[in-house]
Design an enzyme around this catalytic site. Structure first.
Site, mmCIF file in Angstrom:
data_model
loop_
_atom_site.group_PDB
_atom_site.id
_atom_site.type_symbol
_atom_site.label_atom_id
_atom_site.label_comp_id
_atom_site.label_asym_id
_atom_site.label_seq_id
_atom_site.Cartn_x
_atom_site.Cartn_y
_atom_site.Cartn_z
ATOM 1 N N GLU A 57 2.081 -0.815 -4.041
ATOM 2 C CA GLU A 57 2.706 -0.322 -2.861
ATOM 3 C C GLU A 57 4.087 0.139 -4.546
ATOM 4 O O GLU A 57 4.255 1.629 -3.554
ATOM 5 C CB GLU A 57 4.484 -1.397 -2.706
ATOM 6 N N HIS A 126 7.516 -12.636 4.566
ATOM 7 C CA HIS A 126 6.403 -11.669 5.489
ATOM 8 C C HIS A 126 7.077 -11.631 6.331
ATOM 9 O O HIS A 126 6.862 -11.408 7.398
ATOM 10 C CB HIS A 126 5.184 -12.262 5.986
#
Lengths: 310, 317
Positions: A57, A126
């Site tokens: 990322e 998450h």
């Protein structure tokens, strides 16, 4: 049209009209089309400009900034917004800084799309709403899409700005129909205003409907699309003369959306309260998660409490 | 290898000649490299001087001793299209790329005439396709992106890193990304064996030279401080990146003679002596007949730049 289709259509339109635009992200190629299917069809239509990336990322956001700096605008999809912490340095110290730091000699047209929020049982890493950590970063605009506006138009607006934008998309919301601004409850002479954004908007709207039906309390919902820089004047204007305001967000309490609402409204409203998510990680247990994220009944209760104060 | 200005050239000829361009682009290779190295050396010595007089604020990281890397690598680039990403120790790279002595000094002095209008200061420079940033390793993935953006135009990006930067994860993500996407990036590692005050032995495991090879990235390595040799190797590396549209790893063993920033050198005297023994300037003086004239020219460029920067308005927003 559902929210996911609205964003997908905007991505197609932007790719069609901007031949230098690149889309980057993990697992975004067809037939999978991204973890939430937002990029479906794009790699088939624009094979050379939709790049599936390694799980990096920080690296891909940095690479996006570099591409953008030298004439290739980029839209990055983070698979889960939670992973944005890995890209924090690239956002804060690179993409968002370059233009100002380099004395306006460059521009960095990068959009980072980040699916955030809970209520899907994904647990502590998450399900978060981490956007507040990126609000207040100079040079970065933070937007939150919701179904009572036009998610695709928001993407177009971000692209047109040619500067670093972070767009928060709620995971649950992807499947919701786009309803438009007219569907937001805005009764004249509201007793209470709920100010909220993103995934909490639908819960605020449901709470407003129940307050009207069960208690005859007229409730307006103000759905904020731009989180940072915070649109103080717009929020003040939308709250108007109403003296009771409840701010609702799904992220952890403190130093967040509620605080900015309070800053916008201090001295203007008589009663103010703020609802947020838990001050601990999001639990995996479905019931527990439901209990701690601000839902319809919690919002309704907070409004009633405020109404009874005066 | 020797090269020099023609023996009968006079100081005035040189001044006219070199004064037109601080980079001396029209001079023979060795003379040009010497002039650029001296420009960097004298500029950075002046900066330290200005700091000690209290005339500069903030911090600065000089590259004294590492000038041959800057000059050797940057001269191997096409300044019109290639891209340079540098780090906190960026003055040498910047001067070798731009020759903008006044723009750099004014920037560090916080003047509106600085290359970034006084916003960036010593380690946040931008001039055409030159960029620097003060975050270790952070510019590496950005460099990969810039190389990809311009590779169709045949451009190459250079990312300057140090041995200390080998601890940053962004570097390894970038090696992978550059290799996967075929980015023409030359990763230049200036190994001066020290990260601020901490010796390499305490922070770097394994081999720096061998680090990129498992990513399928070709490696070029050099241990010496000769700008011409560095230039030849860099030209090979840059040519490879450009022709093959592939990244490569250019390892340069070097020495930082000065402190990390201003007065923070804690190395033992013996180690400093070893570093000074590899100073790239003295060997170059033996190859340039009238180096004094070049020194005088560079000094005058720096003097004028300091004077002119000092007279410029302060950046205040």
């Amino acid at each position: 049209m559902r929210v996911v289709e609205s964003i997908n259509r905007a991505l197609h339109d932007l790719m069609e009209t901007n031949s230098r635009l690149v889309i980057l992200g993990e697992d975004i190629l067809d037939p999978y089309g991204g973890a939430f299917k937002v990029t479906k069809g794009l790699s088939s239509a624009y094979q050379d400009r939709v790049w599936t990336t390694p799980i990096s990322e920080g690296g891909i956001v940095g690479m996006a900034a570099g591409l953008a700096l030298k004439g290739r605008p980029v839209i990055v999809e983070l698979m889960f917004g939670d992973f944005i912490a890995l890209a924090a340095d690239q956002i804060i110290n690179h993409a968002a800084k370059f233009r100002w730091m380099y004395n306006d000699q460059v521009e960095v047209p990068v959009i980072i799309r980040a699916p955030m929020g809970g209520r899907r049982g994904y647990g502590p890493t998450h399900s978060q709403s981490l956007e507040k950590h990126f609000c207040g970063v100079p040079g970065l605009t933070v937007l939150a899409t919701h179904e009572y506006a036009d998610p695709g138009a928001l993407l177009h607006r971000a692209f047109a700005a040619r500067s670093p934008h972070l767009i928060i998309e709620n995971k649950v919301m992807y499947a919701r129909p786009v309803l438009g601004t007219a569907a937001l409850p805005r009764p004249p002479d509201a007793d209470i205003v709920i100010v909220t954004y993103g995934g909490c908007v639908e819960h605020a709207v449901a709470a407003a409907a129940k307050l009207a039906a069960e208690e005859e309390i007229a409730t307006t919902v103000v759905a904020v699309e731009q989180l940072s820089p915070f649109p103080y004047e717009d929020v003040q204007r939308q709250v108007g003369n109403c003296t009771r305001v409840v701010a609702v967000e799904e992220g952890s309490p403190g130093w967040g959306f509620g605080s900015e609402c309070a800053r916008a409204l201090i001295g203007r409203v008589k009663y103010f309260s703020a609802l947020a998510g838990p001050d601990h990680p999001i639990p995996s247990s479905r019931e527990w998660e439901d209990d701690v994220l601000p839902g319809v009944s919690a919002i309704q209760a907070a409004c009633l409490d405020l109404f009874r104060k005066g | 290898m020797t090269s020099s200005i023609a023996p009968n050239s006079t100081f005035s000829q040189l001044e006219v000649h070199a004064g037109a361009t601080p980079l001396g682009l029209e001079l023979p290779t060795v003379v040009r490299f010497y002039q650029q190295m001296m420009l960097i050396r004298l500029l950075e010595e002046r900066l330290l001087d200005l700091f000690s007089q209290g005339l500069l604020f903030g911090t600065t990281h000089t590259s004294i001793g590492q000038e041959a890397n800057a000059v050797g690598v940057v001269n191997a680039l096409d300044r019109d299209r290639d891209i340079v990403w540098s780090n906190h120790r960026c003055h040498g790279h910047f001067i070798a790329y731009s020759g903008e002595v006044e723009g750099l000094i004014a920037e560090i002095m916080g003047r509106i005439t600085g290359v970034c209008g006084g916003r960036g200061g010593s380690q946040h420079l931008c001039f055409r396709n030159f960029h620097s940033n003060g975050i270790q390793g952070g510019t590496t993935p950005v460099a990969v992106g810039t190389a990809l953006a311009r590779k169709e135009e045949g451009a190459v990006a250079v990312a300057f890193l140090g041995d200390g930067t080998m601890g940053e994860g962004a570097v390894y993500e970038s090696l992978n990304l550059a290799s996967v996407f075929g980015a023409p990036v030359v990763f230049v590692i200036e190994d001066n064996e020290i990260a601020q005050t901490t010796p390499k032995a305490l922070t770097v495991s394994g081999s720096i030279v061998a680090r990129a090879e498992p990513f399928g990235i070709r490696t070029f390595a050099y241990d010496g401080n000769d700008p011409v040799e560095i230039f030849e190797l860099a030209r090979e590396a840059v040519g490879y990146a450009r022709a093959e549209s592939r990244p490569c790893w250019l390892y340069l063993r070097t020495e930082r003679i000065g402190p990390h920033s201003k007065g923070d050198d804690t190395r033992p005297a013996l180690r400093l002596e070893q570093a000074r023994a590899r100073d790239p300037i003295p060997p170059m003086r033996r190859r340039v007949a009238n180096f004094e004239a070049i020194d005088a020219f560079c000094r005058s460029v720096v003097d004028r730049a300091v004077e002119s920067a000092a007279a410029a308005p302060l950046a205040r927003g």
